[in-house]
Design a protein around this motif. Structure first.
Motif, PDB file in Angstrom:
ATOM      1  N   THR B   5      22.298  17.722  19.986  1.00 47.44           N
ATOM      2  CA  THR B   5      22.902  18.987  20.422  1.00 47.44           C
ATOM      3  C   THR B   5      22.039  19.634  21.493  1.00 47.44           C
ATOM      4  OG1 THR B   5      21.802  20.246  18.679  1.00 47.44           O
ATOM      5  CG2 THR B   5      23.977  19.339  18.173  1.00 47.44           C
ATOM      6  N   GLN B   6      22.699  20.394  22.359  1.00 46.91           N
ATOM      7  CA  GLN B   6      22.003  21.107  23.420  1.00 46.91           C
ATOM      8  C   GLN B   6      22.541  22.526  23.513  1.00 46.91           C
ATOM      9  OE1 GLN B   6      22.224  17.448  26.486  1.00 46.91           O
ATOM     10  NE2 GLN B   6      20.996  19.143  27.256  1.00 46.91           N
ATOM     11  N   SER B   7      21.648  23.440  23.912  1.00 44.58           N
ATOM     12  CA  SER B   7      22.077  24.822  24.121  1.00 44.58           C
ATOM     13  C   SER B   7      21.297  25.427  25.280  1.00 44.58           C
ATOM     14  CB  SER B   7      21.859  25.645  22.844  1.00 44.58           C
ATOM     15  OG  SER B   7      20.482  25.699  22.525  1.00 44.58           O
ATOM     16  N   PRO B   8      21.913  26.356  26.004  1.00 45.82           N
ATOM     17  CA  PRO B   8      23.326  26.708  25.926  1.00 45.82           C
ATOM     18  C   PRO B   8      24.197  25.651  26.603  1.00 45.82           C
ATOM     19  CG  PRO B   8      22.297  27.871  27.738  1.00 45.82           C
ATOM     20  CD  PRO B   8      21.197  27.086  27.069  1.00 45.82           C
ATOM     21  N   THR B   9      25.505  25.797  26.554  1.00 43.03           N
ATOM     22  CA  THR B   9      26.386  24.838  27.219  1.00 43.03           C
ATOM     23  C   THR B   9      26.491  25.140  28.706  1.00 43.03           C
ATOM     24  OG1 THR B   9      28.267  26.204  26.606  1.00 43.03           O
ATOM     25  CG2 THR B   9      27.758  24.352  25.177  1.00 43.03           C
ATOM     26  N   HIS B  10      26.489  26.410  29.049  1.00 44.38           N
ATOM     27  CA  HIS B  10      26.546  26.825  30.450  1.00 44.38           C
ATOM     28  C   HIS B  10      25.563  27.955  30.680  1.00 44.38           C
ATOM     29  CE1 HIS B  10      30.582  25.113  29.775  1.00 44.38           C
ATOM     30  NE2 HIS B  10      30.523  24.742  31.025  1.00 44.38           N
ATOM     31  N   LEU B  11      25.078  28.037  31.920  1.00 48.17           N
ATOM     32  CA  LEU B  11      24.086  29.057  32.255  1.00 48.17           C
ATOM     33  C   LEU B  11      24.182  29.356  33.747  1.00 48.17           C
ATOM     34  CD1 LEU B  11      21.888  30.467  30.593  1.00 48.17           C
ATOM     35  CD2 LEU B  11      20.334  28.614  31.198  1.00 48.17           C
ATOM     36  N   ILE B  12      24.142  30.627  34.078  1.00 46.34           N
ATOM     37  CA  ILE B  12      24.112  31.013  35.493  1.00 46.34           C
ATOM     38  C   ILE B  12      22.838  31.816  35.733  1.00 46.34           C
ATOM     39  CG2 ILE B  12      25.239  32.294  37.349  1.00 46.34           C
ATOM     40  CD1 ILE B  12      27.906  31.807  35.922  1.00 46.34           C
ATOM     41  N   GLN B  18      13.591  31.929  35.954  1.00 46.25           N
ATOM     42  CA  GLN B  18      13.124  30.853  35.095  1.00 46.25           C
ATOM     43  C   GLN B  18      14.202  30.585  34.039  1.00 46.25           C
ATOM     44  OE1 GLN B  18      12.059  31.615  31.677  1.00 46.25           O
ATOM     45  NE2 GLN B  18      11.477  29.515  31.202  1.00 46.25           N
ATOM     46  N   VAL B  19      14.258  29.354  33.554  1.00 47.23           N
ATOM     47  CA  VAL B  19      15.262  29.012  32.555  1.00 47.23           C
ATOM     48  C   VAL B  19      14.652  28.080  31.508  1.00 47.23           C
ATOM     49  CG1 VAL B  19      16.149  26.969  33.771  1.00 47.23           C
ATOM     50  CG2 VAL B  19      17.655  28.255  32.263  1.00 47.23           C
ATOM     51  N   THR B  20      15.135  28.220  30.273  1.00 45.95           N
ATOM     52  CA  THR B  20      14.732  27.318  29.183  1.00 45.95           C
ATOM     53  C   THR B  20      15.975  26.707  28.562  1.00 45.95           C
ATOM     54  OG1 THR B  20      12.733  28.590  28.678  1.00 45.95           O
ATOM     55  CG2 THR B  20      13.575  27.137  26.955  1.00 45.95           C
ATOM     56  N   LEU B  21      16.001  25.392  28.510  1.00 47.23           N
ATOM     57  CA  LEU B  21      17.107  24.655  27.905  1.00 47.23           C
ATOM     58  C   LEU B  21      16.592  23.981  26.641  1.00 47.23           C
ATOM     59  CD1 LEU B  21      18.512  22.942  31.138  1.00 47.23           C
ATOM     60  CD2 LEU B  21      18.915  25.260  30.292  1.00 47.23           C
ATOM     61  N   ARG B  22      17.468  23.859  25.642  1.00 40.91           N
ATOM     62  CA  ARG B  22      17.034  23.346  24.345  1.00 40.91           C
ATOM     63  C   ARG B  22      17.825  22.120  23.922  1.00 40.91           C
ATOM     64  NH1 ARG B  22      16.538  28.791  24.473  1.00 40.91           N
ATOM     65  NH2 ARG B  22      14.477  29.607  23.942  1.00 40.91           N
ATOM     66  N   CYS B  23      17.157  21.262  23.149  1.00 37.60           N
ATOM     67  CA  CYS B  23      17.760  20.011  22.706  1.00 37.60           C
ATOM     68  C   CYS B  23      17.290  19.702  21.286  1.00 37.60           C
ATOM     69  CB  CYS B  23      17.335  18.884  23.650  1.00 37.60           C
ATOM     70  SG  CYS B  23      17.763  17.213  23.110  1.00 37.60           S
ATOM     71  N   SER B  24      18.236  19.386  20.425  1.00 35.19           N
ATOM     72  CA  SER B  24      17.895  18.910  19.084  1.00 35.19           C
ATOM     73  C   SER B  24      18.250  17.436  19.004  1.00 35.19           C
ATOM     74  CB  SER B  24      18.674  19.685  18.020  1.00 35.19           C
ATOM     75  OG  SER B  24      18.228  21.011  17.953  1.00 35.19           O
ATOM     76  N   SER B  25      17.270  16.630  18.646  1.00 35.75           N
ATOM     77  CA  SER B  25      17.489  15.193  18.659  1.00 35.75           C
ATOM     78  C   SER B  25      18.227  14.732  17.411  1.00 35.75           C
ATOM     79  CB  SER B  25      16.154  14.460  18.778  1.00 35.75           C
ATOM     80  OG  SER B  25      15.303  14.820  17.703  1.00 35.75           O
ATOM     81  N   GLN B  26      18.713  13.514  17.486  1.00 36.30           N
ATOM     82  CA  GLN B  26      19.394  12.924  16.344  1.00 36.30           C
ATOM     83  C   GLN B  26      18.392  12.709  15.205  1.00 36.30           C
ATOM     84  OE1 GLN B  26      22.296   9.833  17.283  1.00 36.30           O
ATOM     85  NE2 GLN B  26      21.553   8.608  15.598  1.00 36.30           N
ATOM     86  N   GLY B 108      24.955  18.145  27.108  1.00 31.02           N
ATOM     87  CA  GLY B 108      24.446  18.685  28.361  1.00 31.02           C
ATOM     88  C   GLY B 108      24.525  20.191  28.465  1.00 31.02           C
ATOM     89  N   THR B 109      23.700  20.732  29.363  1.00 32.52           N
ATOM     90  CA  THR B 109      23.753  22.141  29.749  1.00 32.52           C
ATOM     91  C   THR B 109      24.045  22.178  31.237  1.00 32.52           C
ATOM     92  OG1 THR B 109      22.175  22.913  28.084  1.00 32.52           O
ATOM     93  CG2 THR B 109      22.426  24.258  30.061  1.00 32.52           C
ATOM     94  N   ARG B 110      25.097  22.898  31.594  1.00 33.72           N
ATOM     95  CA  ARG B 110      25.448  23.009  33.012  1.00 33.72           C
ATOM     96  C   ARG B 110      24.799  24.262  33.579  1.00 33.72           C
ATOM     97  NH1 ARG B 110      28.545  20.033  35.972  1.00 33.72           N
ATOM     98  NH2 ARG B 110      29.396  18.984  34.116  1.00 33.72           N
ATOM     99  N   LEU B 111      23.861  24.077  34.483  1.00 38.18           N
ATOM    100  CA  LEU B 111      23.118  25.177  35.098  1.00 38.18           C
ATOM    101  C   LEU B 111      23.629  25.417  36.509  1.00 38.18           C
ATOM    102  CD1 LEU B 111      20.719  27.194  35.233  1.00 38.18           C
ATOM    103  CD2 LEU B 111      19.315  25.274  36.033  1.00 38.18           C
ATOM    104  N   THR B 112      23.958  26.650  36.786  1.00 35.71           N
ATOM    105  CA  THR B 112      24.347  27.059  38.138  1.00 35.71           C
ATOM    106  C   THR B 112      23.321  28.059  38.640  1.00 35.71           C
ATOM    107  OG1 THR B 112      26.688  26.764  37.633  1.00 35.71           O
ATOM    108  CG2 THR B 112      26.143  28.090  39.566  1.00 35.71           C
ATOM    109  N   VAL B 113      22.757  27.789  39.805  1.00 35.92           N
ATOM    110  CA  VAL B 113      21.785  28.690  40.421  1.00 35.92           C
ATOM    111  C   VAL B 113      22.426  29.306  41.658  1.00 35.92           C
ATOM    112  CG1 VAL B 113      19.473  28.935  41.395  1.00 35.92           C
ATOM    113  CG2 VAL B 113      19.898  27.253  39.581  1.00 35.92           C
TER     114      VAL B 113
END
Lengths: 113, 114
Positions: B5-12, B18-26, B108-113
């Protein structure tokens, strides 16, 4: 030169058609090879591994030619649900103790009725 | 589903932030790899974490950094965001950095800058 090269397509084919995708890779020390499928705005999903002896999974056949550094994927009897981007992927293990997947840019397939 | 799982799904975000993306492994996986996928391109390897340490890195600048926690979840941090950082960020988990073990991708997390 890109490490993994694919024809970007798109390939537009009718249902029932047979379509072939090709891929070349530059590093002869690459260890393993895969095809991944990626639907629009989704994550890549493993479709199948690729071996020199060739391998088949239903309508899908993959082949590896190490001497030519060439990988192929054949899809027979195309279905509408096969529409996606197909990513050629090479696995490389580094002596520093890590591995990575090297992706081609993908070939887009559109199957129409 | 892969169980990753990943969070967040979308980010602007805007340039310079600065941005932090998160991932939980299987479950059972101790290795996490991060990839960046720009529009129309294949995923590009950023780095890999194994047992809480970075053990491999692709061709990305130091403003891309990460962490792995004792439960093997992971974060990707990007400082001083640039427009070209706009992409889909994927994490993949596997049961080890050795061998051609299958990597399972999160959504995935979709990042828009902007």
């Amino acid at each position: 030169r890109k490490e993994v090269e694919q024809d970007p397509g798109p390939f537009n084919v009718p249902e029932g058609a047979t379509v072939a995708f090709n891929c070349t890779y530059s590093n002869s020390a690459s260890q393993s090879f895969f095809w991944y499928r990626q639907d629009c705005r989704k994550e890549p999903k493993l479709l199948m591994s690729v071996y020199s002896s060739g391998n088949e999974d239903g309508r899908f056949t993959a082949q590896l030619n190490r001497a030519s550094q060439y990988i192929s994927l054949l899809i027979r009897d195309s279905k509408l649900s096969d529409s996606a981007t197909y990513l050629c992927v090479v696995f490389f293990f580094f002596s520093g103790g890590y591995n990575k997947l090297i992706f081609g840019a993908g070939t887009r397939l559109a199957v129409h009725p | 589903e892969t169980g990753v799982t990943q969070s967040p799904t979308h980010l602007i975000k805007t340039r310079g932030q600065q941005v932090t993306l998160r991932c939980s492994s299987q479950s059972g996986h101790n290795t996490v790899s991060w990839y960046q996928q720009a529009l129309g391109q294949g995923p590009q390897f950023i780095f890999q974490y194994y047992r809480e340490e970075e053990n491999g890195r692709g061709n990305f600048p130091p403003r891309f950094s990460g962490l792995q926690f004792p439960n093997y979840s992971s974060e990707l941090n990007v400082n001083a965001l640039e427009l070209d950082d706009s992409a889909l960020y994927l994490c993949a988990s596997s049961s080890g950095p050795i061998g051609a073990d299958t990597q399972y991708f999160g959504p995935g997390t979709r990042l828009t800058v902007l």
